[in-house]
Design a protein around this motif. Structure first.
Motif, PDB file in Angstrom:
ATOM      1  N   UNK A   1     -29.583  94.416  19.018  1.00  0.00           N
ATOM      2  CA  UNK A   1     -29.219  94.250  19.999  1.00  0.00           C
ATOM      3  C   UNK A   1     -28.820  95.004  20.822  1.00  0.00           C
ATOM      4  N   UNK A   2     -28.339  96.641  20.246  1.00  0.00           N
ATOM      5  CA  UNK A   2     -28.068  97.572  21.410  1.00  0.00           C
ATOM      6  C   UNK A   2     -29.125  99.001  21.967  1.00  0.00           C
TER       7      UNK A   2
ATOM      8  N   UNK B   1     -32.369  97.269  22.775  1.00  0.00           N
ATOM      9  CA  UNK B   1     -32.562  96.510  23.651  1.00  0.00           C
ATOM     10  C   UNK B   1     -31.164  96.639  25.241  1.00  0.00           C
ATOM     11  N   UNK B   2     -30.491  95.970  24.880  1.00  0.00           N
ATOM     12  CA  UNK B   2     -29.557  96.282  25.582  1.00  0.00           C
ATOM     13  C   UNK B   2     -29.436  97.161  26.767  1.00  0.00           C
ATOM     14  N   UNK B   3     -29.175  97.300  27.843  1.00  0.00           N
ATOM     15  CA  UNK B   3     -28.336  98.564  28.630  1.00  0.00           C
ATOM     16  C   UNK B   3     -27.447  99.496  28.602  1.00  0.00           C
ATOM     17  N   UNK B   4     -26.723  98.784  27.400  1.00  0.00           N
ATOM     18  CA  UNK B   4     -25.299  99.087  28.321  1.00  0.00           C
ATOM     19  C   UNK B   4     -25.445 100.471  26.525  1.00  0.00           C
ATOM     20  N   UNK B   5     -24.327 101.540  26.791  1.00  0.00           N
ATOM     21  CA  UNK B   5     -24.445 102.963  25.894  1.00  0.00           C
ATOM     22  C   UNK B   5     -23.667 102.859  25.121  1.00  0.00           C
TER      23      UNK B   5
ATOM     24  N   UNK C   1     -36.473 101.461  28.591  1.00  0.00           N
ATOM     25  CA  UNK C   1     -35.333 102.430  30.115  1.00  0.00           C
ATOM     26  C   UNK C   1     -36.239 103.531  30.004  1.00  0.00           C
TER      27      UNK C   1
END
Ligand code: SF4
Ligand code: SF4
Ligand code: SF4
Ligand code: SF4
Ligand code: FES
Lengths: 907, 171
Positions: free
Chosen positions: B141-142, B144-148, B160
């Motif tokens: 998941x991480x 793909x997701x924008x959260x650092x 990104x």
């Protein structure tokens, strides 16, 4: 009322609105981002497109932004038009092109306006195949989390923070598709209202950092209507709980009180409820230092022994306890033995304020009325620190006349950026007289910094200018006389002038404010008179009567009392340490009822665990005189119960009556005993109310985990706790408020939610037209109403302040974080509490050779304090300031004292 | 009367037909990977806990038998501090798996979980978390997701571009 046709349906819209506001008010679903009910339109997001037709024969129409188009008689629009739909779907698709795929770890998820609008506009798959723009985040302090990738550039944050709340340290940076909303560098947001960004931002850029530490989704929070307990304004809140812990506070809209916003003290002060100093079971302390937890029945038996049998009982109430608890205490000890627990000066000032508001024609305004005033005079109060949301409202009042002027030039009131351009920096009738520089000075046309006496003199001079019958101060300086004249002119010119004062300085200031308001009434102006009081139930306690803490100290010294009962009050925060210790010596038994361990509870022999605001039900009276009910949010672990419940049980055990079985019974006996509080019973519907035969559910309908939460302990599911005190159930089962008329009376709406509207914006489905009050009247009943007749003016006007050689007049300073006892116990707030200091005029400080930070000694009222010096701009010469903060011993202020360098004073 | 004997005879004849009953547990039928049995929590390909405590499975569960509480590690990853499934309530509908955005929660082809005491059907995180990726070997998941999070900075997620320089002057 103009008629408009929405998709062929004939509807009535309100005058002066735009089409978006009209459509939302009529219950249509139309997506939007940049419009906000309080900040109105800027037309930045292009999401609210609709089709407008010339007349019934126009089949082509044209796309317009609903939020930028005024409502006109006979306007024909279509929300459903395929072209308008496609336009909106396109806009949302662009807005989502760089969105970070974060929802599962985004704290906005589940109450995200962007999610709601994406669904409403029908965007599903990302077709954009190019890279996503990214940003770095900033550390914005202990309250607000920053995650810039989620931004959709609606500009709501800066419009709220800077234009609405007067903040300066949040801004927009960079350009084109990479604009950035943040500070120029990392650091704690300076505004007292920064927490509102969490609700104002339609996405997860700004989220609640305290919630992040124990994150729960909105749909999993059990909630109930509540009232903020951190100052005297009584803002309406929605606390949310999960697994026995309070997780967060959200604003609860009340059109007559706080509207859409809270202050950071109110929003983030809640964590004291989860604190490790909480008292959860009755404690018995037979000898000092030895304590044991006992069970509730045993504690009640012991208490009844200490109270029954001809024992003389003294009772001390509290301005932070509910009306019901104070009343129960008054019943237990008898009205003649009931003391307010407030020091003499505060006690008397609160009584005086009541007498002024009930005995004169000037009316105490509601908070929303404060925001609508068109001329403001503040006398002696640092409003931002003592009543933060009132300061926010006053900032709106400061814009009132410039906005009216712009409107008269045909700029629609909702056109926020045009209005902003039109009014520029126009300063309007807004005057501040305070003993030192305050944050609201920047909104003011004239600022007057002076000692309390001189502030009172200015007030009286203004009154005299307005009405020659009002007393005039003698020997007024020419400059001040001119200022008084100018202010009087401004007040005279206004339609709805407001005078703001409070109990933090002196009697003379309170009286001067009354004189000004009455002088306005005498010349036929409706004047609002707003007195700021320090605590959530200060006004309620004053209405209850009783005598002051000083009276209690005196009476106890005379002897004859056996038992002291203290309700939710730490006397060490009200009087000096020695005084209190001597006082405690006068009693054989001390019983304390409180939710948190304090120095007072550790001096008590028997302690009962009281409910914090989220764990009990009760009524508070705010500074307006509005009685508002707060409801139990969750059933806490341990023996925690409301003060009135414990007291009722104790009275029953000692044979002094039967315990009340629910809050309605307490309110009924209060109504018959204390006629002034009679109407408090109408603050909310009684416990018997049912909606479609059911109680109203505290938990949302999608509340999860019902069959697993308790399974760790036992797989047999317990029945939910009963609530005898309200028509609310501790469950997802029951009536679910959905808005648009499918809702209980507004006092009973646990959270605002409506199908398709999961974010805080759902409140529009509960309002009587966009920006209106809650459907079925805003909660709360006024217990204080003005008299028709004009009372005589207060005649005595103090002489001018004369500095004394070698002595200083010590006045109190309040800080939004720390000056109120409970928020200081909340860890996120604790880090922002200023370190104790002694405030000095910069010149005095130079004379004392005390540069900032240098330790100075203050000797006053038998106390000896050593604290670092702080140079306070605006503080007059000969006046010193002592902050009201944890760790600073309590002095009765203002009073004279000596400030010196430590060496000298030791000598 | 006659019909009774006819029926009994019919039943008797069945005894000589080909058997369809499987003599479980000696003989075990084939269960497809998508079979909806005992629920597990999986890990991402790097061995990190996949569940990000988003509460979506709990919300999707029609019998409300999932309860969890979110917490955060020092490196910015969210995880459930406890995760409980009450299997005495679970109807194995698979909605939780469908709702899960991280492929953390998965149903497995194991149904042998009977117990004598109902309480033993309450599974905590220790009972649920396995050390592998389950049915989905690649997803993280991480990424793909924008959260650092620690080890993955802004701009390093899938698709990104590097973080914007907000002080840059280029148009
Ligand atoms: S802002 Fe809304 S849409 Fe974006 S990640 Fe957060 S919850 Fe999802
Ligand atoms: S940070 Fe939030 S409020 Fe500000 S522009 Fe972005 S989305 Fe709008
Ligand atoms: S202004 Fe007062 S009542 Fe309102 S949120 Fe702040 S502390 Fe609470
Ligand atoms: S849906 Fe998946 S990631 Fe979310 S809480 Fe459940 S298992 Fe964890
Ligand atoms: S809401 Fe109308 S343009 Fe943003």
């Amino acid at each position: 009322m103009p008629k408009i046709y929405v998709d062929g349906k004939e509807c009535e819209a309100a005058e002066g609105q735009n089409l978006l506001e009209a459509c939302l008010g009529l219950g249509f679903d139309l997506p939007y981002f940049c419009w906000h009910p309080a900040m109105r339109s800027v037309g930045a997001c292009r999401q609210c497109a609709v089709k407008e037709f010339k007349d019934e024969n126009d089949a082509r129409g044209r796309i317009v932004m609903a939020c930028m188009t005024p409502v006109t008689e006979g306007a024909r629009i279509s929300i459903d038009d395929p072209e308008a739909r496609a336009f909106r779907a396109g806009v949302i698709e662009w807005l989502m092109a760089s969105h970070p795929h974060d929802c599962p770890v985004c704290d906005e998820g589940g109450e995200c306006h962007l999610q709601d609008m994406t669904v409403m506009a029908g965007h599903v798959y990302r077709r954009h195949r190019f890279g996503k723009r990214t940003y770095r985040n900033q550390d914005l302090g202990p309250f607000v989390n920053h995650e810039m990738n989620r931004c959709i550039q609606c500009y709501r944050c800066v419009r709220f923070y800077c234009d609405y709340a007067g903040g300066r340290d949040l801004s927009v940076f960079a350009s084109r598709d990479s604009v950035y909303f943040g500070r120029s560098e990392d650091g704690t947001l300076e505004s007292e209202f920064s927490g509102n960004l969490v609700e104002v931002c339609p996405t997860g850029v700004f989220t609640d950092k305290t919630l992040k530490k124990h994150y729960t989704r909105k749909w999993d929070l059990q909630a109930a209507p509540s009232i903020c307990v951190h100052c005297g304004l009584g803002c309406n809140t929605t606390p949310g709980e999960r697994y026995g812990r309070l997780r967060r506070i959200r604003n609860r809209y009340n059109g007559s009180v706080n509207g859409y916003f809270l202050c950071d003290r109110g929003r983030f002060g809640y964590e004291f409820v989860n604190g490790d100093k909480r008292i959860r079971r009755p404690v018995l302390r037979e000898r000092p230092g030895e304590e044991e937890q006992i069970d509730a029945g045993e504690a009640i038996r012991r208490a009844s022994l200490m109270l029954g049998d001809g024992k003389r009982v003294m009772a001390i109430g509290s301005p932070r306890a509910s009306l019901e608890s104070n009343f129960a205490l008054r019943e237990l000890a008898g009205p003649e033995n009931f003391f307010s627990g407030l020091p003499d000066n505060e006690h008397k000032l609160l009584r005086l304020v009541l007498d002024i508001l009930k005995g004169g024609p000037a009316r105490s305004p509601s908070l929303s009325e404060v925001g609508r005033a068109d001329a403001v005079l503040i006398l002696g109060e640092d409003v931002t620190n003592t009543a933060p949301v009132e300061a926010l409202m006053l900032r709106q009042a400061a814009r009132k006349r410039p906005v009216e002027k712009a409107v008269s030039r045909k700029i629609p009131e909702w056109d926020a950026s045009a209005i902003k351009t039109a009014i520029q920096n126009e300063k309007e009738p807004f005057h501040v007289a305070a003993p030192f520089a305050t944050k609201l000075d920047e909104a003011a046309k004239a600022v007057y910094h002076a000692p309390p006496e001189d502030i009172a003199r200015l007030g009286n001079a203004i009154a005299h200018e307005l009405d020659r019958d009002a007393p005039s101060p003698e020997g007024l300086e020419g400059r001040i006389a001119q200022l008084a004249k100018d202010i009087a002119e401004d007040l005279k010119d206004a339609k709805s002038p407001i005078i703001v004062s409070g109990v933090s300085l002196s009697e003379a200031v309170v009286k001067a404010a009354a004189n000004v308001a009455w002088a306005l009434e005498a010349i036929g102006k409706k004047a609002a008179l707003s007195y700021i009081v320090p605590e959530c139930n200060s006004t309620g306690l004053a209405l209850m009567g009783g005598k002051s803490l000083d009276d209690a100290l005196k009476a106890a010294a005379h002897g004859g009392f056996d038992t002291l009962v203290i309700l939710e009050n730490d006397l060490f925060t009200r009087a000096g340490k020695e005084e209190v210790e001597v006082f405690f010596e006068c009693f054989e038994n001390i019983i304390a009822i409180d939710h948190t361990a304090t120095r007072t509870t550790s001096a008590a022999g028997l302690v009962f665990p009281a409910a914090a605001f989220a764990e009990g039900t009760g009524t508070l009276v705010n500074s307006e005189g509005r009685a508002q009910r707060f409801f139990k949010v969750f059933d806490p672990e341990g023996d925690i119960a409301e003060g009135w419940r414990w007291l009722g049980r104790i009275m029953e055990e000692s044979g002094a009556g039967t315990a009340w079985s629910n809050i309605d019974e307490v309110l009924e006996s209060m109504a018959s005993e204390v006629p002034e509080l009679q109407e408090a019973i109408d603050a909310a519907p009684s416990a018997g109310l049912r909606m479609a035969g059911q109680k109203v559910a505290r938990a949302p309908q999608r509340f999860s985990g019902r069959t697993a939460i308790h399974a760790g302990r036992s797989v047999i599911e317990p029945r939910p706790p009963e609530d005898p005190d309200s028509p609310l159930s501790f469950s997802m089962e029951g009536f679910q408020p959905k808005g648009l008329g499918k809702e209980p009376p507004p006092e009973l709406i646990p959270q605002f939610w409506s199908p398709g509207w999961n974010s805080p914006q759902a409140v529009i489905r509960f309002q009587d037209g966009t920006n209106g009050g809650l459907r079925g009247n805003d909660p709360g009943v006024r217990l204080i109403n003005p008299a028709e007749a004009m009372p005589g003016y207060f005649r005595e006007v103090p002489g001018p302040f004369r500095p004394r050689k070698g002595e200083w007049l010590v006045i109190p300073v309040y800080h939004i974080f720390g000056s109120e006892e409970l928020n200081a116990l909340s860890p996120p707030v604790a880090g922002l509490i200023p370190r104790p200091y002694i405030g000095l005029n910069p010149e005095d400080a130079v004379k004392l050779e005390a540069p900032p930070g240098e330790e100075v000694a203050l000797k006053a009222g038998g106390l000896h304090l050593k604290l670092p010096a702080r140079h306070m701009p605006g503080l007059p010469e000969g006046v010193a300031a002592l902050p009201v903060l944890p760790g600073v011993e309590r002095l009765r202020l203002p009073q004279w004292g000596v400030v010196a360098r430590p060496k000298e004073s030791a000598a | 009367m006659l019909s009774l004997f006819k029926t009994a005879w019919g039943v008797f004849l069945r005894a000589f037909e080909k058997r369809v009953t499987v003599s479980y547990p000696e003989e075990r039928p084939y269960l497809a990977p998508r079979f909806r049995g005992r629920i597990i929590l999986s890990r991402d390909p790097d061995g990190g806990e996949r569940c990000v405590a988003c509460y979506l499975c709990a919300a999707a569960c029609p019998v409300d038998c999932i309860a969890l509480d979110a917490a955060e590690t020092e490196d910015g990853r969210r995880y459930p501090s406890f995760f409980r499934i009450n299997f005495s309530r679970c109807i194995f509908c698979g909605y939780c798996e469908e709702a899960c955005p991280t492929y953390a929660i998965q149903l497995t082809p194991d149904f042998e979980m009977s117990e004598y005491a109902r309480q033993s059907l309450v599974y905590e995180k220790e009972d649920l978390l396995i050390s592998g990726t389950g049915k989905y070997p690649d997803y993280n998941f991480y990424r793909v997701a924008g959260l650092a999070i620690k080890g993955k900075d802004k701009g390093e997620a899938e698709n990104e571009t590097p973080p914007v320089d907000i002080r840059g002057l280029m148009p």
